[in-house]
Design a protein around this motif. Structure first.
Motif, PDB file in Angstrom:
ATOM      1  N   ASP A 219       5.479  14.068  -7.352  1.00  0.00           N
ATOM      2  CA  ASP A 219       4.428  13.054  -7.444  1.00  0.00           C
ATOM      3  C   ASP A 219       5.017  11.672  -7.228  1.00  0.00           C
ATOM      4  OD1 ASP A 219       2.573  14.992  -7.976  1.00  0.00           O
ATOM      5  OD2 ASP A 219       2.449  14.594 -10.128  1.00  0.00           O
ATOM      6  N   ARG A 220       4.176  10.759  -6.829  1.00  0.00           N
ATOM      7  CA  ARG A 220       4.580   9.356  -6.688  1.00  0.00           C
ATOM      8  C   ARG A 220       3.399   8.467  -7.011  1.00  0.00           C
ATOM      9  NH1 ARG A 220       7.474   8.184  -2.297  1.00  0.00           N
ATOM     10  NH2 ARG A 220       8.118  10.287  -1.854  1.00  0.00           N
ATOM     11  N   GLY A 221       3.700   7.216  -7.343  1.00  0.00           N
ATOM     12  CA  GLY A 221       2.633   6.274  -7.627  1.00  0.00           C
ATOM     13  C   GLY A 221       2.868   5.472  -8.896  1.00  0.00           C
ATOM     14  N   GLU A 222       1.844   4.740  -9.287  1.00  0.00           N
ATOM     15  CA  GLU A 222       1.929   3.822 -10.417  1.00  0.00           C
ATOM     16  C   GLU A 222       2.213   4.532 -11.738  1.00  0.00           C
ATOM     17  OE1 GLU A 222       1.953   0.437 -10.565  1.00  0.00           O
ATOM     18  OE2 GLU A 222       2.103   0.590  -8.388  1.00  0.00           O
ATOM     19  N   ILE A 223       1.604   5.691 -11.966  1.00  0.00           N
ATOM     20  CA  ILE A 223       1.849   6.401 -13.222  1.00  0.00           C
ATOM     21  C   ILE A 223       3.309   6.815 -13.325  1.00  0.00           C
ATOM     22  CG2 ILE A 223       1.135   8.659 -12.325  1.00  0.00           C
ATOM     23  CD1 ILE A 223       0.630   7.457 -15.936  1.00  0.00           C
ATOM     24  N   VAL A 224       3.912   7.207 -12.202  1.00  0.00           N
ATOM     25  CA  VAL A 224       5.323   7.594 -12.216  1.00  0.00           C
ATOM     26  C   VAL A 224       6.187   6.370 -12.485  1.00  0.00           C
ATOM     27  CG1 VAL A 224       7.209   8.603 -10.875  1.00  0.00           C
ATOM     28  CG2 VAL A 224       4.910   9.561 -10.689  1.00  0.00           C
ATOM     29  N   ARG A 225       5.838   5.248 -11.904  1.00  0.00           N
ATOM     30  CA  ARG A 225       6.595   4.015 -12.158  1.00  0.00           C
ATOM     31  C   ARG A 225       6.527   3.649 -13.640  1.00  0.00           C
ATOM     32  NH1 ARG A 225       6.168  -1.916  -9.587  1.00  0.00           N
ATOM     33  NH2 ARG A 225       4.999  -0.811  -8.019  1.00  0.00           N
ATOM     34  N   TRP A 226       5.325   3.716 -14.218  1.00  0.00           N
ATOM     35  CA  TRP A 226       5.152   3.395 -15.632  1.00  0.00           C
ATOM     36  C   TRP A 226       5.979   4.345 -16.502  1.00  0.00           C
ATOM     37  CZ3 TRP A 226       2.957   6.178 -19.722  1.00  0.00           C
ATOM     38  CH2 TRP A 226       2.784   5.447 -20.895  1.00  0.00           C
ATOM     39  N   LEU A 227       5.961   5.633 -16.169  1.00  0.00           N
ATOM     40  CA  LEU A 227       6.735   6.613 -16.928  1.00  0.00           C
ATOM     41  C   LEU A 227       8.233   6.335 -16.824  1.00  0.00           C
ATOM     42  CD1 LEU A 227       4.714   9.794 -15.979  1.00  0.00           C
ATOM     43  CD2 LEU A 227       4.971   8.876 -18.298  1.00  0.00           C
ATOM     44  N   GLN A 228       8.705   5.993 -15.633  1.00  0.00           N
ATOM     45  CA  GLN A 228      10.119   5.679 -15.456  1.00  0.00           C
ATOM     46  C   GLN A 228      10.502   4.458 -16.297  1.00  0.00           C
ATOM     47  OE1 GLN A 228      10.194   5.362 -11.176  1.00  0.00           O
ATOM     48  NE2 GLN A 228      10.964   7.449 -10.930  1.00  0.00           N
TER      49      GLN A 228
ATOM     50  N   ASP B  65      18.557   6.179 -17.175  1.00  0.00           N
ATOM     51  CA  ASP B  65      19.739   5.349 -17.078  1.00  0.00           C
ATOM     52  C   ASP B  65      19.426   3.981 -16.477  1.00  0.00           C
ATOM     53  OD1 ASP B  65      22.394   4.825 -17.427  1.00  0.00           O
ATOM     54  OD2 ASP B  65      23.060   5.946 -15.678  1.00  0.00           O
ATOM     55  N   LYS B  66      20.041   2.956 -17.025  1.00  0.00           N
ATOM     56  CA  LYS B  66      19.805   1.596 -16.529  1.00  0.00           C
ATOM     57  C   LYS B  66      20.186   1.448 -15.054  1.00  0.00           C
ATOM     58  CE  LYS B  66      19.147  -0.771 -20.580  1.00  0.00           C
ATOM     59  NZ  LYS B  66      17.787  -0.677 -20.962  1.00  0.00           N
ATOM     60  N   GLY B  67      21.112   2.273 -14.556  1.00  0.00           N
ATOM     61  CA  GLY B  67      21.526   2.214 -13.169  1.00  0.00           C
ATOM     62  C   GLY B  67      20.554   2.890 -12.213  1.00  0.00           C
ATOM     63  N   GLN B  68      19.593   3.623 -12.764  1.00  0.00           N
ATOM     64  CA  GLN B  68      18.627   4.315 -11.906  1.00  0.00           C
ATOM     65  C   GLN B  68      17.500   3.357 -11.529  1.00  0.00           C
ATOM     66  OE1 GLN B  68      18.278   7.553 -14.868  1.00  0.00           O
ATOM     67  NE2 GLN B  68      18.358   8.890 -13.090  1.00  0.00           N
ATOM     68  N   TYR B  69      17.082   3.445 -10.306  1.00  0.00           N
ATOM     69  CA  TYR B  69      16.017   2.583  -9.818  1.00  0.00           C
ATOM     70  C   TYR B  69      14.653   3.127 -10.227  1.00  0.00           C
ATOM     71  CZ  TYR B  69      19.556   0.505  -6.852  1.00  0.00           C
ATOM     72  OH  TYR B  69      20.674  -0.123  -6.404  1.00  0.00           O
ATOM     73  N   ILE B  70      13.730   2.213 -10.440  1.00  0.00           N
ATOM     74  CA  ILE B  70      12.330   2.573 -10.653  1.00  0.00           C
ATOM     75  C   ILE B  70      11.759   2.779  -9.251  1.00  0.00           C
ATOM     76  CG2 ILE B  70      10.115   1.814 -11.554  1.00  0.00           C
ATOM     77  CD1 ILE B  70      12.212   2.254 -13.744  1.00  0.00           C
ATOM     78  N   THR B  71      11.518   4.030  -8.886  1.00  0.00           N
ATOM     79  CA  THR B  71      11.202   4.360  -7.499  1.00  0.00           C
ATOM     80  C   THR B  71       9.761   4.782  -7.256  1.00  0.00           C
ATOM     81  OG1 THR B  71      11.795   6.673  -7.854  1.00  0.00           O
ATOM     82  CG2 THR B  71      13.553   5.191  -7.122  1.00  0.00           C
ATOM     83  N   GLU B  72       9.010   5.041  -8.332  1.00  0.00           N
ATOM     84  CA  GLU B  72       7.654   5.582  -8.211  1.00  0.00           C
ATOM     85  C   GLU B  72       7.657   7.002  -7.650  1.00  0.00           C
ATOM     86  OE1 GLU B  72       4.671   3.166  -6.385  1.00  0.00           O
ATOM     87  OE2 GLU B  72       5.512   1.331  -7.208  1.00  0.00           O
ATOM     88  N   PHE B  73       8.823   7.677  -7.678  1.00  0.00           N
ATOM     89  CA  PHE B  73       8.907   9.053  -7.189  1.00  0.00           C
ATOM     90  C   PHE B  73       9.449   9.943  -8.294  1.00  0.00           C
ATOM     91  CE2 PHE B  73      11.139  12.580  -5.015  1.00  0.00           C
ATOM     92  CZ  PHE B  73      10.030  13.145  -4.395  1.00  0.00           C
ATOM     93  N   PHE B  74       8.746  11.011  -8.611  1.00  0.00           N
ATOM     94  CA  PHE B  74       9.118  11.952  -9.667  1.00  0.00           C
ATOM     95  C   PHE B  74      10.094  12.967  -9.078  1.00  0.00           C
ATOM     96  CE2 PHE B  74       7.208  13.616 -13.784  1.00  0.00           C
ATOM     97  CZ  PHE B  74       8.213  14.529 -14.019  1.00  0.00           C
TER      98      PHE B  74
END
Length: 97
Positions: free
Chosen positions: A33-42, A52-61
């Protein structure tokens, strides 16, 4: 047939339905999944120490996020299947500061 149900229970085959449950109407977000809900969850996972702080907020699950969700679910006493279902989402919402 009860024999089929016994085999499903014995080998825990239901876990595969949960991970690939794209058509389950109660799944909020899962692998692929991808989208705003995934970004919010990340973002929420990151603020709670599960992403992890080094991981990007990508909007991709992806699989990394699935493992983060599993850890979160395990710590909260939820079924650790890595899919954001209604119970997991409710847990996120109940703990927003």
């Amino acid at each position: 047939d009860s024999r089929i149900l016994n085999v499903i229970k014995m080998y825990r085959l239901i876990q595969y339905d949960e991970i690939r449950g794209r058509y389950n109407p109660f799944n909020i977000a899962q692998i692929g999944d991808r989208g705003e809900i995934v970004r919010w969850l990340q973002y929420e996972l990151r603020t709670r120490g599960y992403y992890d702080k080094g991981q990007y907020i990508t909007e991709f699950f992806d699989y990394t996020m699935m493992n983060s969700i599993r850890s979160y679910q395990l710590d909260r006493g939820l079924e650790p299947h890595g899919v954001v279902d209604v119970k997991t989402l409710r847990s996120f919402l109940d703990t927003i500061e």
